[in-house]
Enzyme design. Sequence first.
Site, PDB file in Angstrom:
ATOM      1  N   SER A 134      -0.735  -9.503   3.625  1.00  0.00           N
ATOM      2  CA  SER A 134      -0.165  -8.970   4.251  1.00  0.00           C
ATOM      3  C   SER A 134      -0.857  -9.676   5.550  1.00  0.00           C
ATOM      4  O   SER A 134      -2.258  -8.817   5.534  1.00  0.00           O
ATOM      5  CB  SER A 134       0.372  -7.816   4.871  1.00  0.00           C
ATOM      6  N   HIS A 144       3.873 -12.054   6.365  1.00  0.00           N
ATOM      7  CA  HIS A 144       4.200 -13.391   5.374  1.00  0.00           C
ATOM      8  C   HIS A 144       4.566 -14.276   6.134  1.00  0.00           C
ATOM      9  O   HIS A 144       6.117 -14.220   6.248  1.00  0.00           O
ATOM     10  CB  HIS A 144       4.856 -11.870   4.087  1.00  0.00           C
ATOM     11  N   HIS A 166       7.312  -9.868  -2.947  1.00  0.00           N
ATOM     12  CA  HIS A 166       6.781  -8.465  -3.503  1.00  0.00           C
ATOM     13  C   HIS A 166       7.994  -7.602  -4.444  1.00  0.00           C
ATOM     14  O   HIS A 166       9.209  -7.899  -4.199  1.00  0.00           O
ATOM     15  CB  HIS A 166       6.616  -7.300  -3.305  1.00  0.00           C
ATOM     16  N   TYR A 223       9.156  -4.922  -5.105  1.00  0.00           N
ATOM     17  CA  TYR A 223       9.615  -3.693  -3.748  1.00  0.00           C
ATOM     18  C   TYR A 223      11.044  -4.223  -2.831  1.00  0.00           C
ATOM     19  O   TYR A 223      11.492  -4.239  -2.295  1.00  0.00           O
ATOM     20  CB  TYR A 223       8.916  -2.668  -3.031  1.00  0.00           C
ATOM     21  N   GLU A 224      10.913  -5.137  -2.875  1.00  0.00           N
ATOM     22  CA  GLU A 224      11.734  -6.396  -1.876  1.00  0.00           C
ATOM     23  C   GLU A 224      13.513  -6.449  -2.898  1.00  0.00           C
ATOM     24  O   GLU A 224      14.167  -6.756  -2.045  1.00  0.00           O
ATOM     25  CB  GLU A 224      11.260  -8.043  -1.237  1.00  0.00           C
ATOM     26  N   ALA A 272      -4.373  -6.786   1.650  1.00  0.00           N
ATOM     27  CA  ALA A 272      -4.470  -5.300   2.481  1.00  0.00           C
ATOM     28  C   ALA A 272      -4.542  -4.848   2.176  1.00  0.00           C
ATOM     29  O   ALA A 272      -3.597  -4.493   1.249  1.00  0.00           O
ATOM     30  CB  ALA A 272      -3.295  -5.932   3.742  1.00  0.00           C
ATOM     31  N   MET A 313      -0.128  -2.968  -2.345  1.00  0.00           N
ATOM     32  CA  MET A 313       1.338  -3.425  -3.368  1.00  0.00           C
ATOM     33  C   MET A 313       0.876  -4.346  -4.276  1.00  0.00           C
ATOM     34  O   MET A 313       1.959  -5.321  -3.886  1.00  0.00           O
ATOM     35  CB  MET A 313       2.647  -2.630  -2.601  1.00  0.00           C
ATOM     36  N   SER A 314       0.494  -5.136  -4.102  1.00  0.00           N
ATOM     37  CA  SER A 314       0.045  -6.904  -4.659  1.00  0.00           C
ATOM     38  C   SER A 314      -0.524  -6.615  -5.152  1.00  0.00           C
ATOM     39  O   SER A 314      -1.313  -6.110  -6.210  1.00  0.00           O
ATOM     40  CB  SER A 314       0.195  -7.366  -3.343  1.00  0.00           C
ATOM     41  N   ASN A 336      -6.735  -0.728   6.777  1.00  0.00           N
ATOM     42  CA  ASN A 336      -6.665   1.298   6.297  1.00  0.00           C
ATOM     43  C   ASN A 336      -7.167   2.058   6.172  1.00  0.00           C
ATOM     44  O   ASN A 336      -7.310   2.113   4.723  1.00  0.00           O
ATOM     45  CB  ASN A 336      -5.487   1.683   6.636  1.00  0.00           C
ATOM     46  N   HIS A 344       3.225   0.122   8.788  1.00  0.00           N
ATOM     47  CA  HIS A 344       2.098  -1.171   8.775  1.00  0.00           C
ATOM     48  C   HIS A 344       1.929  -2.214   9.966  1.00  0.00           C
ATOM     49  O   HIS A 344       0.816  -2.846   9.450  1.00  0.00           O
ATOM     50  CB  HIS A 344       3.580  -2.306   8.236  1.00  0.00           C
TER      51      HIS A 344
HETATM   52  N1  HPA Z   1      -1.799   1.407   0.291  1.00  0.00           N
HETATM   53  C1  HPA Z   1      -0.758   1.063  -0.234  1.00  0.00           C
HETATM   54  N2  HPA Z   1      -0.929  -0.203   0.746  1.00  0.00           N
HETATM   55  C2  HPA Z   1      -1.667  -0.277   1.420  1.00  0.00           C
HETATM   56  C3  HPA Z   1      -2.514  -0.152   2.032  1.00  0.00           C
HETATM   57  C4  HPA Z   1      -2.807   1.720   1.465  1.00  0.00           C
HETATM   58  O1  HPA Z   1      -3.030   2.420   2.215  1.00  0.00           O
HETATM   59  N3  HPA Z   1      -2.850  -0.387   3.306  1.00  0.00           N
HETATM   60  C5  HPA Z   1      -2.691  -1.919   3.114  1.00  0.00           C
HETATM   61  N4  HPA Z   1      -2.104  -1.265   1.633  1.00  0.00           N
END
Ligand code: HPA
Length: 285
Positions: free
Chosen positions: A35, A66, A88, A90-91, A118, A219-220, A243, A257
Amino acid sequence: MTSNNTFTREHYREAAAAIGRWSHLQPRIGLILGSGLNALADEAEDVQRIPYREIPHFPLTGVVGHVGQLVIGRLAGRAVLILQGRAHAYEGISLQQATLPVRVMHELGITTLIVTNAAGGINPNFRAGDLMLITDHIGLSAMIGHNPLWGPNDDTLGPRFPAMSKAYDPALRRLALAVAAEQRILLHQGVYCGLAGPAFETPAEVRFLRLIGADACGMSTVPEVMVARHMGMRVLAFSAISNMAIDDIDAPAEATHQEVLEAGRLLVPKLLRLLRHVIAVLPED
Ligand code: HPA
């Protein structure tokens, strides 16, 4: 959890054959961009861009940030195949479909896979904007059955019970650390925890992840790495800490996001410099 085995080697070969018709290059190095990190592919030269929708069986991605195209070109003088964006589970697709591009890369002759993502920072020593070399992972969702290797095993691809103790290639990690030191790029090392998403974590979950030894979460990556290792590909992976995951219910901020994408854009030049120099010195095989 049900078996999700709807794809076979024939499907992977069909996709690989379609991709092979677009480019004369025969890359051995594959790169998956996470991402906000799509701009990394813009630096490639001599490129062919193939929208995922042109490739049979390829999962389409609808996630903002993406792009959804495969790029074959040269980076640092080396032929590379780049997935500009990933789908992903989750989609709403199976993990087997989400990881199909890795199977297809293997069919195309990719032997080294560089994965980027990310991620939320869990280690309190990290800051948003930092880079982390993934040394190991906790496949939290895979451990409870959300696993791309579920279903009948194709023994021509890899073993039923693949080892994951050296999932992140030790020699490639050493090489990445040496390049980062030489380039004076701060590169943390740590454990990535793979979650199913798409919700961000609660503060209690973040404290739990810290307790079990995670330095970053996302998440990947874990499903892709498991599939790559199943087939014996060498893996090198980096998290862009977009983050800091929030561990306090009274914290004023919330993860978004948008913040992930913006941090990704800021991280791109640093990650690109690291990747360029790593790719330049990757061993031939
Ligand atoms: N949590 C989960 N997935 C993420 C995060 C997060 O804080 N930041 C970027 N992808």
